[in-house]
Design a protein around this motif. Sequence first.
Motif: not given
Length: 298
Positions: A55-83
């Motif tokens: 749901a968080a990924r779907e919200a990320l796509i559906a509710h954009p904000i200014d990309p110049d003032r946003a960072i997305v914290r992703i999950n650790p490398s080697g996990t399915g969530d990372y990909r």
Amino acid sequence: MPSNPQKLANAWTPPGPALLFCPADRPERYQKALDRADVVILDLEDAVSPENRVAAREALIAHPIDPDRAIVRINPSGTGDYRRDLAAIADTNYRVVMQAKAEDPDSIIATALQTIALIETPLGATRAHEIASAVNCIGLMWGAEDLVAGLGGKSSRFGPDEIRPGEYREVARYVRSLTRIAAAAHDKFAVDSVHIDINDTAGLIAEVRDAVAVGYTATACIHPSQVPYIRDGYRPSEDEIDWARKVVEGSEAHHGSVFSLEGQMIDGPVLRQAEVVLARAVAALDVPVGDNATPDQT
């Protein structure tokens, strides 16, 4: 400083010093957080339970904000969530990510995005310099709680009945310093860690003051009530600005030679410090003001 061959041209830098975390599964908070901070870190990792990450990924796509003032914290490398995180970001305009628990430069390069590496594990700390050297690593941040958990410890800070209550223990201070040095060695910016005790305003102010003194670019936070203290801390005082102007003007008058100002010897390193103060003063004029009132939650 000579150009660094491992640094991106025109790399993103934070437009202000206060970076506010916001759970990515709470899209109704995205704009509210952006209105109150300089940058929002949309968190797909610790702030989101595993069952809510779709749901968080779907919200990320559906509710954009200014990309110049946003960072997305992703999950650790080697996990399915990372990909899956990277696949979701590919459907957005976001171009800056923060990789949780960064432990090697290859995982930073693999994002194919401008990446802030989060140094928060024992292995990551030992490889901070290698990680900072990755060409698409634009900055480093450090984290105390995962670090201490990885050490088998129970607290990153001294307790109320210990010496220096509320302050970081030495191992956390070591990684904080190591992160700052690694970032500077590779001409990347550094973000100081969050102060998790929201009510400890004095502690936050002290940590921000120290972060500024050693050249951190920004400080992350977990609640909008912390934003004004961070901005104030990074904004030079009138006395600091006055001193810096006198240093720069004095250096020009002495044609770059060593001179004395109010009993202090002014040489090249001190001149550079003064120039940093003036640069921060100019940057503070461009910080988005926003509404610093405290919302229900962030």
